[in-house]
Structures are given as structure tokens and as C-alpha cells.
Design a protein around this motif. Structure first.
Motif, PDB file in Angstrom:
ATOM      1  N   PRO A 112      36.093  32.671  26.872  1.00  0.00           N
ATOM      2  CA  PRO A 112      35.827  31.479  26.069  1.00  0.00           C
ATOM      3  C   PRO A 112      36.829  31.347  24.918  1.00  0.00           C
ATOM      4  O   PRO A 112      37.396  32.340  24.465  1.00  0.00           O
ATOM      5  CB  PRO A 112      34.407  31.710  25.542  1.00  0.00           C
ATOM      6  CG  PRO A 112      34.231  33.189  25.554  1.00  0.00           C
ATOM      7  CD  PRO A 112      35.063  33.690  26.697  1.00  0.00           C
ATOM      8  N   ASN A 113      37.043  30.124  24.482  1.00  0.00           N
ATOM      9  CA  ASN A 113      37.930  29.868  23.338  1.00  0.00           C
ATOM     10  C   ASN A 113      37.080  29.784  22.078  1.00  0.00           C
ATOM     11  O   ASN A 113      36.295  28.864  21.921  1.00  0.00           O
ATOM     12  CB  ASN A 113      38.698  28.559  23.535  1.00  0.00           C
ATOM     13  CG  ASN A 113      39.642  28.623  24.691  1.00  0.00           C
ATOM     14  OD1 ASN A 113      40.255  29.658  24.932  1.00  0.00           O
ATOM     15  ND2 ASN A 113      39.764  27.545  25.432  1.00  0.00           N
ATOM     16  N   PHE A 114      37.217  30.755  21.215  1.00  0.00           N
ATOM     17  CA  PHE A 114      36.477  30.768  19.953  1.00  0.00           C
ATOM     18  C   PHE A 114      37.384  30.411  18.828  1.00  0.00           C
ATOM     19  O   PHE A 114      38.527  30.654  18.788  1.00  0.00           O
ATOM     20  CB  PHE A 114      35.866  32.154  19.724  1.00  0.00           C
ATOM     21  CG  PHE A 114      34.528  32.338  20.396  1.00  0.00           C
ATOM     22  CD1 PHE A 114      33.433  32.678  19.640  1.00  0.00           C
ATOM     23  CD2 PHE A 114      34.368  32.191  21.759  1.00  0.00           C
ATOM     24  CE1 PHE A 114      32.194  32.875  20.236  1.00  0.00           C
ATOM     25  CE2 PHE A 114      33.149  32.386  22.361  1.00  0.00           C
ATOM     26  CZ  PHE A 114      32.046  32.741  21.588  1.00  0.00           C
ATOM     27  N   LYS A 126      37.607  39.590  22.043  1.00  0.00           N
ATOM     28  CA  LYS A 126      36.979  38.648  21.103  1.00  0.00           C
ATOM     29  C   LYS A 126      37.838  38.508  19.851  1.00  0.00           C
ATOM     30  O   LYS A 126      38.602  39.403  19.488  1.00  0.00           O
ATOM     31  CB  LYS A 126      35.574  39.131  20.736  1.00  0.00           C
ATOM     32  CG  LYS A 126      35.557  40.373  19.879  1.00  0.00           C
ATOM     33  CD  LYS A 126      34.150  40.741  19.504  1.00  0.00           C
ATOM     34  CE  LYS A 126      34.195  42.051  18.722  1.00  0.00           C
ATOM     35  NZ  LYS A 126      33.731  41.949  17.409  1.00  0.00           N
ATOM     36  N   PRO A 127      37.722  37.368  19.172  1.00  0.00           N
ATOM     37  CA  PRO A 127      38.435  37.207  17.902  1.00  0.00           C
ATOM     38  C   PRO A 127      37.868  38.161  16.853  1.00  0.00           C
ATOM     39  O   PRO A 127      36.707  38.562  16.919  1.00  0.00           O
ATOM     40  CB  PRO A 127      38.159  35.755  17.511  1.00  0.00           C
ATOM     41  CG  PRO A 127      37.612  35.097  18.724  1.00  0.00           C
ATOM     42  CD  PRO A 127      37.044  36.160  19.580  1.00  0.00           C
ATOM     43  N   GLU A 128      38.694  38.483  15.898  1.00  0.00           N
ATOM     44  CA  GLU A 128      38.272  39.405  14.852  1.00  0.00           C
ATOM     45  C   GLU A 128      37.110  38.809  14.059  1.00  0.00           C
ATOM     46  O   GLU A 128      37.169  37.647  13.642  1.00  0.00           O
ATOM     47  CB  GLU A 128      39.454  39.697  13.920  1.00  0.00           C
ATOM     48  CG  GLU A 128      39.239  40.888  13.024  1.00  0.00           C
ATOM     49  CD  GLU A 128      40.489  41.240  12.261  1.00  0.00           C
ATOM     50  OE1 GLU A 128      40.370  41.532  11.074  1.00  0.00           O
ATOM     51  OE2 GLU A 128      41.582  41.202  12.855  1.00  0.00           O
ATOM     52  N   GLY A 129      36.065  39.572  13.882  1.00  0.00           N
ATOM     53  CA  GLY A 129      34.911  39.115  13.128  1.00  0.00           C
ATOM     54  C   GLY A 129      33.872  38.388  13.955  1.00  0.00           C
ATOM     55  O   GLY A 129      32.823  38.020  13.445  1.00  0.00           O
ATOM     56  N   THR A 167      29.999  40.268  19.261  1.00  0.00           N
ATOM     57  CA  THR A 167      30.245  40.644  20.656  1.00  0.00           C
ATOM     58  C   THR A 167      29.225  40.011  21.588  1.00  0.00           C
ATOM     59  O   THR A 167      29.564  39.555  22.681  1.00  0.00           O
ATOM     60  CB  THR A 167      30.219  42.184  20.806  1.00  0.00           C
ATOM     61  OG1 THR A 167      31.129  42.741  19.860  1.00  0.00           O
ATOM     62  CG2 THR A 167      30.628  42.612  22.199  1.00  0.00           C
ATOM     63  N   ARG A 168      27.964  39.951  21.152  1.00  0.00           N
ATOM     64  CA  ARG A 168      26.909  39.382  22.004  1.00  0.00           C
ATOM     65  C   ARG A 168      27.154  37.903  22.287  1.00  0.00           C
ATOM     66  O   ARG A 168      26.951  37.421  23.400  1.00  0.00           O
ATOM     67  CB  ARG A 168      25.547  39.585  21.342  1.00  0.00           C
ATOM     68  CG  ARG A 168      25.154  41.051  21.257  1.00  0.00           C
ATOM     69  CD  ARG A 168      23.974  41.228  20.374  1.00  0.00           C
ATOM     70  NE  ARG A 168      24.417  40.901  19.011  1.00  0.00           N
ATOM     71  CZ  ARG A 168      23.658  40.989  17.932  1.00  0.00           C
ATOM     72  NH1 ARG A 168      22.411  41.376  18.036  1.00  0.00           N
ATOM     73  NH2 ARG A 168      24.125  40.684  16.751  1.00  0.00           N
ATOM     74  N   ILE A 169      27.613  37.187  21.284  1.00  0.00           N
ATOM     75  CA  ILE A 169      27.892  35.750  21.464  1.00  0.00           C
ATOM     76  C   ILE A 169      29.097  35.567  22.392  1.00  0.00           C
ATOM     77  O   ILE A 169      29.124  34.670  23.233  1.00  0.00           O
ATOM     78  CB  ILE A 169      28.111  35.065  20.105  1.00  0.00           C
ATOM     79  CG1 ILE A 169      26.807  35.109  19.300  1.00  0.00           C
ATOM     80  CG2 ILE A 169      28.601  33.641  20.280  1.00  0.00           C
ATOM     81  CD1 ILE A 169      26.937  34.601  17.888  1.00  0.00           C
ATOM     82  N   PHE A 170      30.099  36.439  22.258  1.00  0.00           N
ATOM     83  CA  PHE A 170      31.275  36.358  23.128  1.00  0.00           C
ATOM     84  C   PHE A 170      30.891  36.657  24.575  1.00  0.00           C
ATOM     85  O   PHE A 170      31.366  35.998  25.503  1.00  0.00           O
ATOM     86  CB  PHE A 170      32.367  37.321  22.646  1.00  0.00           C
ATOM     87  CG  PHE A 170      33.739  36.990  23.172  1.00  0.00           C
ATOM     88  CD1 PHE A 170      34.475  35.956  22.636  1.00  0.00           C
ATOM     89  CD2 PHE A 170      34.278  37.712  24.216  1.00  0.00           C
ATOM     90  CE1 PHE A 170      35.731  35.642  23.126  1.00  0.00           C
ATOM     91  CE2 PHE A 170      35.532  37.408  24.710  1.00  0.00           C
ATOM     92  CZ  PHE A 170      36.262  36.374  24.166  1.00  0.00           C
TER      93      PHE A 170
END
Length: 134
Positions: free
Chosen positions: A132-134, A99-102, A105-108
Motif C-alpha cells: 500500500p502507498n502510505f 512500512k514508512p517510518e513511524g 505495522t498492524r495498519i500496514f
């Protein structure tokens, strides 16, 4: 215009000469085509309407493709990131590592499930998951 006058309009002479010349050119085309073996064709109202409709559709297609091309984005598509599930991996561990920093985790994890059309959190070793691309 009076019957006996010395006035001569420049518009009458220019228009009549050009119109006559153009009429002679276009009126000779059917006889020219008939002389080389093509049958004579008379335009009916439906035939003329079909030709106009065909031209309208063709012009629309060419104009439409130009508009679509003009509205295209110049940004390259986002790269697709994937990960291969190793033995002992969970969605949580994969999300934590990628996941991206910040980011939450649940959304990722929810994004991983949505991208891979997963109904549950069960994953198996050797599976390739799209991130996914965040």
C-alpha cells in the motif's frame, strides 16, 4: 410612421437591405441543392428537434471533454511497489521491512491484505504482493 414624410430612418434601410440579402442567400440554397441532384427536403418539427438534439449532444461532448481535461490532476500517479515473498517471510516481516517510518505495522498489514484481496494472513513463497502507498 406617417404616410407622407421626409423622415428616413437609418434603421429601416439598413435592416431591410441586410435582411433581404440574407433571405435571398438562404432561400436559394434548396434550389441550388436540388439543381445538383439532391432531393428537396422540408423540415418537419420532429426532424428539426432531432437536429437540435444532435447538436446539443455534440456540443455537450466537446465541452465535457474540455472540462474533464481541465480538472485532471497534474500529479503523476503513485508508483506501485511490490515485493516477492521469500521462504520464511510473514506479513509481519514484510510490513516491518517496507512500512514508512513511524507507521503502525498492524495498519500496514491490513493495507497489504486489502490491496491483494487476502482473506487470511497465509502467504506463499514466490507470491508477488502489492504494497500500500502510505
Amino acid at each position: 410612421m406617417p404616410k407622407y414624410t421626409t423622415y428616413k430612418s437609418i434603421y429601416d434601410t439598413v435592416g431591410s437591405n441586410n435582411e433581404g440579402r440574407i433571405h435571398r442567400i438562404f432561400s436559394s440554397i434548396p434550389s441550388l441543392l436540388h439543381s445538383i441532384g439532391m432531393p428537396k427536403y422540408r423540415w418537419s418539427k420532429t426532424g428539426a428537434a432531432r437536429v437540435r438534439l444532435l447538436l446539443f449532444v455534440l456540443i455537450g461532448l466537446f465541452a465535457g471533454t474540455g472540462v474533464v481535461h481541465a480538472l485532471q490532476s497534474n500529479t503523476p500517479p503513485a508508483e506501485v511497489r511490490t515485493v516477492v515473498v521469500s521462504p520464511g517471510d510473514t506479513l509481519w516481516s514484510i510490513a516491518e521491512n517496507n512500512k514508512p517510518e513511524g507507521a503502525d505495522t498492524r495498519i500496514f498489514i491490513s493495507g497489504i491484505k486489502q490491496k491483494n484481496e487476502l482473506n487470511s494472513s497465509e502467504i506463499y513463497a514466490g507470491e508477488e504482493l502489492i504494497l500500500p502507498n502510505f
